[in-house]
Design a protein around this motif. Structure first.
Motif, short mmCIF file in Angstrom:
data_model
loop_
_atom_site.label_atom_id
_atom_site.label_comp_id
_atom_site.label_asym_id
_atom_site.label_seq_id
_atom_site.Cartn_x
_atom_site.Cartn_y
_atom_site.Cartn_z
N ASP A 129 0.84 -1.20 0.00
CA ASP A 129 0.00 0.00 0.00
C ASP A 129 0.88 1.25 0.00
O ASP A 129 1.89 1.31 0.70
CB ASP A 129 -0.89 0.01 1.24
CG ASP A 129 -1.88 -1.15 1.26
OD1 ASP A 129 -1.88 -1.95 0.30
OD2 ASP A 129 -2.63 -1.26 2.24
N LYS A 183 -5.31 -5.21 -5.42
CA LYS A 183 -5.58 -5.69 -4.06
C LYS A 183 -7.05 -5.54 -3.71
O LYS A 183 -7.64 -6.44 -3.08
CB LYS A 183 -4.72 -4.93 -3.05
CG LYS A 183 -4.97 -5.36 -1.59
CD LYS A 183 -4.10 -4.60 -0.61
CE LYS A 183 -4.40 -5.01 0.82
NZ LYS A 183 -3.53 -4.30 1.80
N GLN A 184 -7.64 -4.44 -4.10
CA GLN A 184 -9.05 -4.22 -3.78
C GLN A 184 -9.93 -5.29 -4.40
O GLN A 184 -10.87 -5.80 -3.78
CB GLN A 184 -9.47 -2.82 -4.25
CG GLN A 184 -8.78 -1.70 -3.49
CD GLN A 184 -9.18 -0.32 -3.99
OE1 GLN A 184 -10.35 -0.02 -4.13
NE2 GLN A 184 -8.20 0.52 -4.27
N PRO A 224 -4.64 0.82 -0.76
CA PRO A 224 -4.36 -0.45 -1.47
C PRO A 224 -4.41 -0.26 -2.97
O PRO A 224 -5.11 0.63 -3.49
CB PRO A 224 -5.48 -1.37 -0.98
CG PRO A 224 -6.59 -0.46 -0.59
CD PRO A 224 -5.94 0.78 -0.06
N VAL A 263 -3.83 -12.19 -0.25
CA VAL A 263 -3.02 -11.12 -0.83
C VAL A 263 -1.64 -11.12 -0.19
O VAL A 263 -1.51 -11.16 1.04
CB VAL A 263 -3.69 -9.74 -0.62
CG1 VAL A 263 -2.77 -8.62 -1.10
CG2 VAL A 263 -5.03 -9.68 -1.34
N GLN A 294 2.10 -8.93 -0.26
CA GLN A 294 2.64 -7.65 -0.66
C GLN A 294 4.11 -7.49 -0.24
O GLN A 294 4.48 -6.54 0.45
CB GLN A 294 1.82 -6.52 -0.05
CG GLN A 294 0.36 -6.48 -0.54
CD GLN A 294 -0.44 -5.36 0.10
OE1 GLN A 294 -1.01 -5.55 1.17
NE2 GLN A 294 -0.47 -4.20 -0.56
N ALA A 347 -8.96 -8.36 -5.21
CA ALA A 347 -8.68 -9.62 -4.51
C ALA A 347 -9.42 -9.69 -3.18
O ALA A 347 -10.02 -10.73 -2.84
CB ALA A 347 -7.17 -9.76 -4.28
N LEU A 348 -9.40 -8.62 -2.41
CA LEU A 348 -10.09 -8.61 -1.12
C LEU A 348 -11.60 -8.78 -1.30
O LEU A 348 -12.27 -9.46 -0.50
CB LEU A 348 -9.79 -7.32 -0.37
CG LEU A 348 -8.33 -7.13 0.08
CD1 LEU A 348 -8.16 -5.78 0.76
CD2 LEU A 348 -7.89 -8.25 1.01
N ASN A 349 -12.13 -8.17 -2.36
CA ASN A 349 -13.56 -8.30 -2.62
C ASN A 349 -13.98 -9.74 -2.93
O ASN A 349 -15.15 -10.10 -2.77
CB ASN A 349 -13.98 -7.40 -3.79
CG ASN A 349 -13.94 -5.92 -3.42
OD1 ASN A 349 -13.93 -5.56 -2.25
ND2 ASN A 349 -13.89 -5.07 -4.42
N HIS A 350 -13.01 -10.54 -3.35
CA HIS A 350 -13.30 -11.94 -3.70
C HIS A 350 -12.65 -12.92 -2.71
O HIS A 350 -12.55 -14.11 -3.01
CB HIS A 350 -12.82 -12.23 -5.12
CG HIS A 350 -13.64 -11.53 -6.18
ND1 HIS A 350 -14.78 -12.07 -6.71
CD2 HIS A 350 -13.48 -10.32 -6.77
CE1 HIS A 350 -15.29 -11.23 -7.60
NE2 HIS A 350 -14.51 -10.16 -7.66
N ASP A 351 -12.23 -12.41 -1.56
CA ASP A 351 -11.65 -13.25 -0.49
C ASP A 351 -10.46 -14.07 -0.99
O ASP A 351 -10.30 -15.25 -0.64
CB ASP A 351 -12.72 -14.19 0.09
CG ASP A 351 -13.84 -13.41 0.77
OD1 ASP A 351 -13.55 -12.42 1.44
OD2 ASP A 351 -15.02 -13.81 0.61
#
Length: 343
Positions: free
Chosen positions: A62, A77-78, A73, A87, A89, A80-84
């Motif tokens: 980030d 990344k956003q 982010p 991640v 980095q 990926a997080l929305n789809h569990d």
């Protein structure tokens, strides 16, 4: 140097036609996806919607963004997080613990798009089927960091995307698939970026089908035809009005949306967002002088020809069409770029 010719959207010399379309894959691939900016989002979304299994996403740490410099982010990344999706980095990929973490995912393949980190050979060797990169040019033309902007700035009339098998060199791997598109007179780096990102996503899944079915025919690059797309520098955005109008127009569009071309007006930077080169010459006019203005644009003398500015921005303001900009001021006779440039 001419653009590497491409005769079709999926060159037969690069991969054989897909013959099992609609049939189930033997086994979904376990894929690690590595990418950071907006360009990498469409391909990730395509993989998520596919039968393949995105087991982890690697993206840049980030970074501070916005006026508050808040840690933000990356676009990848956003998603990926929305789809569990897990991640990762890391700051670098060379440390052994970082590489062991990657091995633990047991990837079949790594797909890379504008990731921003160099993959050492030890990382390239981890996925069972290697690493594939989505690159925004027709390789070997415009290897490197800014292929979209360099293609525009140099006046290429064609560009595209190349899917390649990654190697240790900079964008030197064997080519797997190419898709070509024209560059229009109205294209900016933003419009071309968005089109190429969509094309890369569309080409990826058929390429993976061919990979699984062992139908890919990698083609080595001709290193003698290679050109390098140097990273953009803000200093390049300051226009030299002694250059031809056609060159300045290409640079304005290449630097939109970053770093945005600029000149000087009343001692401050004047940002130039859109333009068009015109034929003809204004005899006796010093390059940088505004020789005509009207609703269609602001015409500036150059080293060769006239450059019509159609969208521009004062410091602290927003980008304005020329007609709106001229509602409150005139630039006629002003020598843009000169330290004393003023009304």
């Amino acid at each position: 140097m001419p653009v590497l010719p491409v005769t079709g959207k999926r060159s037969d010399s690069l991969s054989t036609p897909l013959t099992t379309k609609g049939l189930p894959l033997p086994r979904p691939l376990r894929i690690i996806y590595a990418g950071t900016p907006d360009f990498a989002v469409p391909a990730l979304e395509a993989l998520i919607a596919s039968p393949h299994d995105v087991v982890a996403v690697y993206t840049q740490p980030d970074r501070p963004a916005g006026r508050g410099r808040k840690l933000t982010p990356s676009p990848v990344k956003q998603v990926a997080l929305n789809h569990d999706i897990a991640v990762e980095q890391p700051e670098h990929l060379r440390p052994e613990p970082v590489q062991q973490r990657l091995r633990d995912y047991q990837p079949d393949l790594m797909v890379v798009a504008a990731y921003g980190l160099i993959l050492p050979q030890s990382v390239l060797d981890i996925p069972r089927r290697g690493c594939i990169n989505i690159h925004a040019s027709l390789l070997p033309r415009w290897r490197g960091a800014a292929p979209i902007q360099r293609a525009l700035a140099e006046g290429d009339d064609t560009t595209g995307i190349t899917l390649m098998q990654m190697a240790a060199g900079l964008d030197t791997g064997d080519m797997l698939l190419k898709d070509t598109c024209p560059i229009t007179a109205d294209d900016t780096a933003r419009t071309l970026h968005d089109r190429l990102a969509t094309m890369g996503a569309a080409a990826l899944l058929p390429c993976l089908d061919d990979l699984v079915a062992d139908r890919l025919r990698p083609e080595p690059q001709d290193d003698t035809q290679a050109t390098y797309a140097h990273k953009l520098d803000k200093g390049e955005a300051v226009l030299d009005w002694s250059l031809p109008a056609v060159v300045l127009d290409r640079r304005i569009r290449a630097f939109n949306p970053w770093p945005v071309a600029q000149t000087r007006y009343q001692g401050q930077p004047l940002r130039l967002w859109m333009s068009r080169s015109l034929s003809g010459h204004m005899a006796g006019a010093t390059p940088g002088t505004v020789v005509q203005e009207g609703p269609e644009g602001i015409d500036v003398a150059t080293g060769d020809g006239i450059l019509r500015i159609t969208c521009l921005q004062l410091p602290g303001g927003k980008p304005l069409e020329a007609k709106a900009f001229l509602n409150a001021r005139t630039l006629l006779g002003v020598n843009l770029g000169a330290p004393e440039a003023a009304c």
